[in-house]
Design a protein around this motif. Sequence first.
Motif, PDB file in Angstrom:
ATOM      1  N   TYR A 151      -4.120  51.169  -0.229  1.00 47.85           N
ATOM      2  CA  TYR A 151      -5.105  51.932   0.189  1.00 47.85           C
ATOM      3  C   TYR A 151      -5.052  52.093   1.887  1.00 47.85           C
ATOM      4  CZ  TYR A 151      -7.057  50.658  -4.235  1.00 47.85           C
ATOM      5  OH  TYR A 151      -7.331  50.365  -5.430  1.00 47.85           O
ATOM      6  N   MET A 152      -5.554  53.115   2.391  1.00 55.56           N
ATOM      7  CA  MET A 152      -5.476  53.427   3.870  1.00 55.56           C
ATOM      8  C   MET A 152      -7.032  53.691   4.410  1.00 55.56           C
ATOM      9  SD  MET A 152      -1.970  55.514   4.638  1.00 55.56           S
ATOM     10  CE  MET A 152      -0.366  54.543   4.143  1.00 55.56           C
ATOM     11  N   SER A 153      -7.322  53.290   5.561  1.00 54.61           N
ATOM     12  CA  SER A 153      -8.820  53.646   5.957  1.00 54.61           C
ATOM     13  C   SER A 153      -8.860  54.889   6.316  1.00 54.61           C
ATOM     14  CB  SER A 153      -8.965  52.836   7.255  1.00 54.61           C
ATOM     15  OG  SER A 153      -8.070  52.879   8.312  1.00 54.61           O
ATOM     16  N   VAL A 154     -10.120  55.384   6.257  1.00 47.72           N
ATOM     17  CA  VAL A 154     -10.358  56.789   6.857  1.00 47.72           C
ATOM     18  C   VAL A 154     -10.274  57.086   8.072  1.00 47.72           C
ATOM     19  CG1 VAL A 154     -11.914  57.161   4.650  1.00 47.72           C
ATOM     20  CG2 VAL A 154     -12.752  56.182   6.921  1.00 47.72           C
TER      21      VAL A 154
ATOM     22  N   PRO B 221      -8.616  53.039  14.521  1.00 50.64           N
ATOM     23  CA  PRO B 221      -6.991  52.380  14.319  1.00 50.64           C
ATOM     24  C   PRO B 221      -6.842  52.359  12.716  1.00 50.64           C
ATOM     25  CG  PRO B 221      -8.163  51.369  15.975  1.00 50.64           C
ATOM     26  CD  PRO B 221      -9.382  51.926  15.516  1.00 50.64           C
ATOM     27  N   GLN B 222      -5.766  53.087  12.219  1.00 52.87           N
ATOM     28  CA  GLN B 222      -5.313  53.061  10.958  1.00 52.87           C
ATOM     29  C   GLN B 222      -5.203  51.474  10.219  1.00 52.87           C
ATOM     30  OE1 GLN B 222      -3.818  56.079   9.066  1.00 52.87           O
ATOM     31  NE2 GLN B 222      -4.633  54.388   7.460  1.00 52.87           N
ATOM     32  N   ARG B 223      -5.947  51.506   9.495  1.00 51.18           N
ATOM     33  CA  ARG B 223      -5.873  50.101   8.717  1.00 51.18           C
ATOM     34  C   ARG B 223      -5.182  50.376   7.194  1.00 51.18           C
ATOM     35  NH1 ARG B 223     -11.593  47.472   9.757  1.00 51.18           N
ATOM     36  NH2 ARG B 223     -11.810  49.675   9.706  1.00 51.18           N
TER      37      ARG B 223
ATOM     38  N   VAL C 293      -6.096  38.067  -7.072  1.00 49.96           N
ATOM     39  CA  VAL C 293      -5.856  39.280  -6.605  1.00 49.96           C
ATOM     40  C   VAL C 293      -5.350  38.834  -5.137  1.00 49.96           C
ATOM     41  CG1 VAL C 293      -6.688  41.544  -5.720  1.00 49.96           C
ATOM     42  CG2 VAL C 293      -7.519  40.496  -7.935  1.00 49.96           C
ATOM     43  N   PHE C 294      -4.058  39.484  -4.835  1.00 50.28           N
ATOM     44  CA  PHE C 294      -3.457  39.055  -3.426  1.00 50.28           C
ATOM     45  C   PHE C 294      -3.425  40.606  -2.787  1.00 50.28           C
ATOM     46  CE2 PHE C 294      -1.181  36.349  -6.473  1.00 50.28           C
ATOM     47  CZ  PHE C 294      -0.994  35.461  -5.971  1.00 50.28           C
ATOM     48  N   SER C 295      -4.115  40.491  -1.283  1.00 47.84           N
ATOM     49  CA  SER C 295      -3.987  41.506  -0.753  1.00 47.84           C
ATOM     50  C   SER C 295      -3.639  41.229   0.573  1.00 47.84           C
ATOM     51  CB  SER C 295      -5.565  42.193  -0.616  1.00 47.84           C
ATOM     52  OG  SER C 295      -6.444  41.063   0.058  1.00 47.84           O
ATOM     53  N   VAL C 296      -3.044  42.283   1.043  1.00 49.67           N
ATOM     54  CA  VAL C 296      -2.499  42.282   2.744  1.00 49.67           C
ATOM     55  C   VAL C 296      -3.055  43.221   3.439  1.00 49.67           C
ATOM     56  CG1 VAL C 296      -0.277  42.337   4.064  1.00 49.67           C
ATOM     57  CG2 VAL C 296      -0.368  41.173   1.725  1.00 49.67           C
ATOM     58  N   LEU C 297      -3.631  42.843   4.497  1.00 46.71           N
ATOM     59  CA  LEU C 297      -4.409  43.890   5.410  1.00 46.71           C
ATOM     60  C   LEU C 297      -3.406  44.018   6.608  1.00 46.71           C
ATOM     61  CD1 LEU C 297      -6.448  45.783   6.586  1.00 46.71           C
ATOM     62  CD2 LEU C 297      -7.605  43.454   7.383  1.00 46.71           C
ATOM     63  N   GLU C 298      -2.773  45.379   6.770  1.00 45.74           N
ATOM     64  CA  GLU C 298      -2.128  45.580   8.040  1.00 45.74           C
ATOM     65  C   GLU C 298      -2.973  46.384   8.954  1.00 45.74           C
ATOM     66  OE1 GLU C 298       1.080  47.470   6.396  1.00 45.74           O
ATOM     67  OE2 GLU C 298       2.110  45.716   5.496  1.00 45.74           O
TER      68      GLU C 298
ATOM     69  N   GLY D 202      -1.962  47.803  12.907  1.00 44.22           N
ATOM     70  CA  GLY D 202      -1.150  47.640  13.839  1.00 44.22           C
ATOM     71  C   GLY D 202      -0.125  46.663  13.775  1.00 44.22           C
ATOM     72  N   SER D 203       0.362  45.835  14.673  1.00 42.51           N
ATOM     73  CA  SER D 203       1.304  44.849  14.472  1.00 42.51           C
ATOM     74  C   SER D 203       0.663  43.196  13.602  1.00 42.51           C
ATOM     75  CB  SER D 203       1.849  44.040  15.685  1.00 42.51           C
ATOM     76  OG  SER D 203       0.768  43.760  16.603  1.00 42.51           O
ATOM     77  N   LYS D 204      -0.695  43.390  13.373  1.00 41.64           N
ATOM     78  CA  LYS D 204      -1.622  42.223  12.920  1.00 41.64           C
ATOM     79  C   LYS D 204      -1.372  42.475  11.233  1.00 41.64           C
ATOM     80  CE  LYS D 204      -4.306  41.341  16.886  1.00 41.64           C
ATOM     81  NZ  LYS D 204      -5.867  41.158  17.362  1.00 41.64           N
ATOM     82  N   THR D 205      -1.051  41.336  10.605  1.00 38.57           N
ATOM     83  CA  THR D 205      -1.262  41.131   9.242  1.00 38.57           C
ATOM     84  C   THR D 205      -1.998  39.996   8.995  1.00 38.57           C
ATOM     85  OG1 THR D 205       0.880  42.056   8.955  1.00 38.57           O
ATOM     86  CG2 THR D 205       0.173  41.015   7.175  1.00 38.57           C
ATOM     87  N   VAL D 206      -3.010  40.148   7.791  1.00 40.45           N
ATOM     88  CA  VAL D 206      -3.773  39.224   7.229  1.00 40.45           C
ATOM     89  C   VAL D 206      -3.503  39.262   5.821  1.00 40.45           C
ATOM     90  CG1 VAL D 206      -6.225  38.406   7.125  1.00 40.45           C
ATOM     91  CG2 VAL D 206      -5.477  39.687   9.190  1.00 40.45           C
ATOM     92  N   THR D 207      -3.337  38.118   5.144  1.00 38.03           N
ATOM     93  CA  THR D 207      -3.210  37.820   3.683  1.00 38.03           C
ATOM     94  C   THR D 207      -4.458  37.196   3.134  1.00 38.03           C
ATOM     95  OG1 THR D 207      -0.750  37.728   4.190  1.00 38.03           O
ATOM     96  CG2 THR D 207      -1.410  37.093   1.970  1.00 38.03           C
ATOM     97  N   LEU D 208      -5.070  37.744   2.058  1.00 38.86           N
ATOM     98  CA  LEU D 208      -6.102  37.218   1.428  1.00 38.86           C
ATOM     99  C   LEU D 208      -5.751  37.043   0.005  1.00 38.86           C
ATOM    100  CD1 LEU D 208      -9.403  36.636   1.506  1.00 38.86           C
ATOM    101  CD2 LEU D 208      -9.492  39.032   0.850  1.00 38.86           C
ATOM    102  N   LEU D 209      -6.490  35.764  -0.510  1.00 38.34           N
ATOM    103  CA  LEU D 209      -6.241  35.672  -1.648  1.00 38.34           C
ATOM    104  C   LEU D 209      -7.529  35.223  -2.576  1.00 38.34           C
ATOM    105  CD1 LEU D 209      -4.545  34.575  -4.620  1.00 38.34           C
ATOM    106  CD2 LEU D 209      -4.664  32.355  -3.589  1.00 38.34           C
TER     107      LEU D 209
END
Length: 205
Positions: A46-49, A54-56, A70-75, A77-84
């Motif tokens: 999924y991409m932010s509107v 800034p694009q997420r 459910v595993f999710s990875v939020l990107e 820019g150069s930052k990455t956050v992983t959520l379980l």
Amino acid sequence: MGVTVLQQFPMVENRTGPQTIEFLTKRIVALGAVQVGHFLVDCETYMSVPTLGPQRTVHVLHNSEHPASVFSVLETGSKTVTLLADSLFDLLMLKMTSVYTKKQTKIESKGPRFELADFLVKLGTVTMSQNFKGVLVEVEYRPCVVPGSCWDLIREFLQGFLGSSVQATPPPYLQNRMNDIYQPTDTTHQYLEQFAAYRKTASVL
């Protein structure tokens, strides 16, 4: 949960996906492996509107080894956050259509699971929009939780039935985590890395 390594298996001309899986199945069974069911890993992106700045990008993955998660990875820019999270995260994404829109086709890897001594092997057929993209081999060495302590053993095992296609160095994602405790989210990142490569190839074609 041990250390998992994900490896693309190179396709041979005139050999289909199912034929490749059958070929690898014969090899792993000849080593003494026993099939124990099937597995599935899928990913939706999924991409932010644009109005949010800034694009997420949010990658949402499911792994049949962890059916309640459910595993999710939020990107960003150069930052990455992983959520379980639990399965309610899927419902949350459905309610956030005004913020995130599904931009890329669902991609998945599925196929048979095999057990061989301390190893768990999964032979995955990768498809995107029902179109075959390639074959991914996942190998987990269950007694170990530190990649650097068992990479040589896993590589030798992989070479035993995949041959020269196995690289001498660990997958890119693992290279910076060789001395860390391996977590299920590390498997998620490896799949995401491989899926991104298949998507990139598809976009070029």
